[in-house]
Structure formats: structure tokens, C-alpha cells
Design an enzyme around this catalytic site. Structure first.
Site, PDB file in Angstrom:
ATOM      1  CG  ASP A  61      -1.788  -1.220   1.304  1.00  0.00           C
ATOM      2  OD1 ASP A  61      -2.288  -1.641   0.256  1.00  0.00           O
ATOM      3  OD2 ASP A  61      -1.906  -1.782   2.408  1.00  0.00           O
ATOM      4  CG  HIS A  99      -1.879  -2.259  -7.242  1.00  0.00           C
ATOM      5  ND1 HIS A  99      -0.676  -1.956  -6.677  1.00  0.00           N
ATOM      6  CD2 HIS A  99      -1.841  -3.559  -7.520  1.00  0.00           C
ATOM      7  CE1 HIS A  99       0.055  -3.050  -6.632  1.00  0.00           C
ATOM      8  NE2 HIS A  99      -0.628  -4.038  -7.133  1.00  0.00           N
TER       9      HIS A  99
HETATM   10  P1  GDP Z   1      -0.325   0.027  -3.750  1.00  0.00           P
HETATM   11  O1  GDP Z   1      -0.892  -1.263  -3.320  1.00  0.00           O
HETATM   12  O2  GDP Z   1       1.121   0.177  -3.419  1.00  0.00           O
HETATM   13  O3  GDP Z   1      -0.595   0.337  -5.180  1.00  0.00           O
HETATM   14  O4  GDP Z   1      -1.034   1.161  -2.894  1.00  0.00           O
HETATM   15  P2  GDP Z   1      -2.599   1.372  -2.627  1.00  0.00           P
HETATM   16  O5  GDP Z   1      -3.259   1.679  -3.877  1.00  0.00           O
HETATM   17  O6  GDP Z   1      -3.165   0.287  -1.811  1.00  0.00           O
HETATM   18  O7  GDP Z   1      -2.558   2.611  -1.624  1.00  0.00           O
HETATM   19  C1  GDP Z   1      -2.160   3.816  -1.950  1.00  0.00           C
HETATM   20  C2  GDP Z   1      -3.294   4.784  -1.709  1.00  0.00           C
HETATM   21  O8  GDP Z   1      -2.746   6.051  -1.665  1.00  0.00           O
HETATM   22  C3  GDP Z   1      -4.325   4.829  -2.810  1.00  0.00           C
HETATM   23  O9  GDP Z   1      -5.561   5.210  -2.282  1.00  0.00           O
HETATM   24  C4  GDP Z   1      -3.769   5.904  -3.748  1.00  0.00           C
HETATM   25  O10 GDP Z   1      -4.766   6.539  -4.528  1.00  0.00           O
HETATM   26  C5  GDP Z   1      -3.208   6.848  -2.755  1.00  0.00           C
HETATM   27  N1  GDP Z   1      -2.025   7.590  -3.178  1.00  0.00           N
HETATM   28  C6  GDP Z   1      -0.963   7.184  -3.918  1.00  0.00           C
HETATM   29  N2  GDP Z   1      -0.022   8.162  -3.966  1.00  0.00           N
HETATM   30  C7  GDP Z   1      -0.524   9.181  -3.228  1.00  0.00           C
HETATM   31  C8  GDP Z   1      -0.006  10.466  -2.858  1.00  0.00           C
HETATM   32  O11 GDP Z   1       1.104  10.853  -3.205  1.00  0.00           O
HETATM   33  N3  GDP Z   1      -0.819  11.240  -2.073  1.00  0.00           N
HETATM   34  C9  GDP Z   1      -2.039  10.845  -1.648  1.00  0.00           C
HETATM   35  N4  GDP Z   1      -2.749  11.664  -0.877  1.00  0.00           N
HETATM   36  N5  GDP Z   1      -2.535   9.636  -1.942  1.00  0.00           N
HETATM   37  C10 GDP Z   1      -1.786   8.830  -2.728  1.00  0.00           C
END
Ligand code: GDP
Length: 429
Positions: free
Chosen positions: A12, A40
Site C-alpha cells: 500500500d 492497487h
Molecule cells: P499500492 O498497493 O502500493 O498500489 O497502494 P494502494 O493503492 O493500496 O494505496 C495507496 C493509496 O494512496 C491509494 O488510495 C492511492 O490513490 C493513494 N495515493 C498514492 N499516492 C498518493 C499520494 O502521493 N498522495 C495521496 N494523498 N494519496 C496517494
């Protein structure tokens, strides 16, 4: 050129957003491990999506999305996912599925549920997607590869043999209904129809693509600390989350992976059980959880509230090292804008000593975090597009983290959208 995008932490970290962004200049995006157990989240012009099986590059019409041999392939879930994005206006993606990928069987999902139920309080906090029983069967050599769907006689024999052992456990350990090999065969023939148009010799396809100079992204799921070898065993996932495994799970030469972008989150969050040294609780945690990510830190697959903590240098440095990081993408930094003071875990204390190397699990349970408090920047950094445009204390936070990590932070993510990215020159590069 092949690049990998992987996580340094517990998952995440925002890999989906970074993959979606880097996919713009890529031809092929490959999932190389894991299954539909983690999600994701991607926000783009079509809306907000939680992907579980498709690679995050699926939203462009110039990309090919590949499910590599290392993935735990849940065929109905994959096809529902394709349908769900097409129904929302995304152009029909070009998807290829490795003929060597193995299939998540319906009994893997139920075994996952029954085992967690049996373990009760000692359960792993599994998402119950069948991933652990799937990989157990793969390595016990009783898994079913996609190509086996095309040899019906052999498949029937194999299913009959699998049911013998599974039924002993179902009957005597779990006290649950037994499996019927004929029903499983019928299900697999339905799966065959769904998957047949997409089946491909993926390693040959990628070999040719590399020779033609195509840009290929390997998209990892979860992060270093969930790796079964190098993570917080046994509270880990069942397939390797490391860039090194990208070569195996996609079927390409290891030396072709030229860039390893490790996604590091500006604070910590984790799901499932296991030691989490910089964890915070109560109101402090609730506030960060509520403000975290995009719309709060809740699991993309389960909706469970994530466990929250301060940035952990010890864990993240180890996470970057074990990935073989060439670039760090430092994400969700904007979320910390509400804090006047930002604690960071800089060491692990145990019996009066301070550890700076990430220890094995039995020690990890005993350590206490050593916190250093940095000044916050107390403003919203969303919309800023240059490194120099960031507030001084924000740059200090980034530079402090970079120095402690020892790996170059070349990208900073300050929001969930593709455009929310700041590129930076690093002294370490
Ligand atoms: P992954 O599994 O690594 O792809 O991550 P996730 O999707 O589970 O979690 C990342 C969350 O953070 C998601 O809701 C994204 O939309 C959000 N996100 C990613 N980068 C950023 C950022 O730079 N700022 C903010 N506020 N949210 C982000």
C-alpha cells in the site's frame, strides 16, 4: 528496457499510482507475483479504480497488460475486472496470460477460510483469497497451470488425485463438505473458455519485446517486509515481493532489469498481523488513517482499517536494500501536511542497545522505536510541481529521509493523480 516498480514496506505504498504514471511511456506492464489478495488504487480520467489482478498500466490504449507465470491467477476475478473497467468507459485492454501461470482453484479459497477459522486468534489476517493454499500447492507440485486446461484427459486424472488428499483434510481436519472432481472439471472447462483467447508464451513474447527495445514495467504487489524470505516471516505473503523475483515471475533474464523503482511511503501503514515497531494507536492513529492515502487508509480488497505508524527508517532502508533500489519514489507526502511535528523512527532499542539493521522476527517483537521529531511544514503541498517549490521543512524531511535511507529519492508523490509527481535530482545518483 525493463524497469521494476516494487514496495519497500508492508504494501500500500502507492505502487499503483507510480505504475499508472510510468505506464505512459511503457509498452508492456507485467504482474509477476501475488494474486487478487491485495489491491492497487488508481485515480485517472476514467475515475477511481481498485485493481486486484490487472496491472496498473491497463488504462492506456497503447499498453499490453501481462499476467506472468508467477501470479496466482483467479480466472473469474480477472475477467470480472476486465469487464468492470470496460463497463466504466476504459478502452478494452490488450491482455496476455502466461501459459505457465497457475490457477487459483475454488478449493484454495475455501481452504484459506477454513484454516483462518481453525487458527482463530492465531490467524494470519489473510484476505482469504486462497493465496497461501495456492502457493503451497504450486510448490507441492499439485498446482494446475493454464496450459493443463488444454489436456482434458490428464486434467481429469490429476483432479481425481488432488481430491483424494484434499478430501482427507476437509473431512478430518475441518469437518466440511468434500470436493467432487467432476464438478471441478466442469468449472475448469468454464475457466478454459474464458482464458483461451489470452493465453500466450509470455517469456518468448517478452524476450522478443526486449530485443525490439520495448519499454517493459514489472509491477510488484505488497512490499519487501511481506516477502516470504526477507520479510517478517511468518507474517508474510506467499510469493516473493522482490524485484529479483520479477525476472522469474515474468520469465526474463535477471540482467535485463535496469531500473528498480522502490516505492516508499512517507509514513507507515500495514494490514494483517505481525510486528510493527513504529505503530501508533488511539486518536493519533485515527487522524493519520482518516487523512491517509486517497480517502483514508482502508484495505482495497477487504475495506479493513489499516494499522498506522510513523515513518520507519530502519525498516525502509532494509526494504530498499533488499529490493536492489536504483530510485526511490517517496509517496503520500502531502498527507503529513497537517502535522506541526513529525516523529520518525530512526532506530530500534533492545536491552539498552540501538539497532539500525532490521532484525529477524523473534527480535523484532522485542524492540522499541527510537523516535526523532522533525519539524512539519503545516500546509498543503498538493499542486506543487517543482522540488524548489516545496516548503523548506518539507525538503528537509525528504533530505533527512534520503540521507538515512542511503538511496536516491528521485520522485516525490504529492497526491493520488498521475500528474501529482515531482521529479528531483539526487546527490546520491
Ligand atoms: P499500492 O498497493 O502500493 O498500489 O497502494 P494502494 O493503492 O493500496 O494505496 C495507496 C493509496 O494512496 C491509494 O488510495 C492511492 O490513490 C493513494 N495515493 C498514492 N499516492 C498518493 C499520494 O502521493 N498522495 C495521496 N494523498 N494519496 C496517494
Amino acid at each position: 528496457m525493463v524497469k521494476a516498480i516494487v514496495g519497500a514496506n508492508w504494501g500500500d505504498e502507492g505502487k499503483g499510482k507510480i505504475t499508472d504514471m510510468m505506464a505512459k511511456t511503457s509498452d508492456i506492464i507485467v504482474r509477476f507475483q501475488g494474486g487478487a489478495n491485495a489491491g492497487h488504487t488508481i485515480v485517472n480520467k476514467y475515475g477511481k479504480f481498485a485493481l486486484h489482478t490487472l496491472p496498473s498500466g491497463v488504462f492506456y490504449d497503447h499498453t499490453t497488460s501481462i499476467i506472468g507465470n508467477g501470479v496466482a491467477l483467479n480466472i473469474p476475478l480477472l475477467f470480472n475486472e476486465i469487464k468492470s473497467i470496460v463497463d466504466r468507459g476504459v478502452p478494452a485492454p490488450k491482455v496476455l496470460v502466461s501459459d505457465r501461470a497457475q490457477i487459483v482453484m475454488p478449493y484454495h479459497v475455501i481452504f484459506d477460510e477454513y484454516e483462518e477459522e481453525r487458527l482463530g486468534k492465531a490467524s494470519f489476517g489473510s484476505t482469504k483469497s486462497g493465496i497461501s493454499p495456492f502457493y503451497s500447492d504450486k510448490y507441492a507440485k499439485i498446482g494446475i497451470q493454464v496450459q493443463e486446461l488444454f489436456d482434458e484427459e490428464q486434467l481429469k486424472l490429476k483432479l481425481a488425485s488432488i481430491c483424494v488428499t484434499k478430501n482427507v483434510i476437509l473431512k478430518h481436519l475441518y469437518n466440511k463438505p468434500e470436493l467432487n472432481p467432476d464438478e471441478l472439471f466442469t468449472t475448469l472447462m468454464e475457466y478454459k473458455e474464458m482464458v483461451a483467447p489470452y493465453v500466450c508464451d509470455v517469456s518468448a513474447y517478452l524476450w522478443n519485446a526486449i530485443k525490439e527495445g520495448k519499454n517493459i514495467l514489472l509491477e510488484g504487489q505488497l512490499g519487501s517486509l511481506k516477502d516470504p524470505d526477507h520479510g517478517i516471516y511468518p507474517m508474510v505473503t506467499s510469493s516473493s515481493t522482490l524485484a529479483g523475483y520479477g525476472a522469474i515471475g515474468a520469465g526474463i533474464p535477471p540482467y535485463e532489469i535496469k531500473q528498480i523503482v522502490t516505492v516508499v511511503k512517507a509514513y507507515s501503514s500495514a494490514v494483517g498481523a505481525g510486528a510493527f515497531v513504529s505503530e501508533i494507536f488511539g486518536e493519533e492513529a485515527d487522524e493519520l488513517r482518516k487523512r491517509g492515502g486517497d480517502g483514508g487508509e482502508y484495505g482495497a480488497t477487504t475495506g479493513r482499517p489499516r494499522r498506522m505508524g510513523w515513518f520507519d527508517i530502519v525498516a525502509s532502508r532494509y526494504g530498499c536494500r533488499i529490493q536492489g533500489t536504483t530510485d526511490v519514489a517517496f509517496t503520500v507526502l502531502d498527507v503529513l501536511g497537517y502535522l506541526e511535528k513529525i516523529p520518525v523512527c530512526v532506530g530500534y532499542e533492545i536491552n539498552g542497545d540501538v539497532l539500525t539493521e532490521f532484525p529477524t522476527t523473534h527480535l523484532l517483537k522485542k524492540v522499541k522505536p527510537v523516535l526523532k521529531v522533525l519539524d512539519g511544514w503545516s500546509c498543503d503541498i498538493g499542486g506543487i510541481t517543482t522540488y524548489d517549490g516545496l516548503p523548506e521543512n518539507c525538503r528537509k524531511y525528504i533530505e533527512f529521509v534520503e540521507e538515512k535511507l542511503g538511496f536516491p529519492i528521485t520522485m516525490i508523490s504529492n497526491g493520488p493523480k498521475r500528474e501529482d509527481i515531482i521529479f528531483r535530482e539526487s546527490k546520491l545518483k
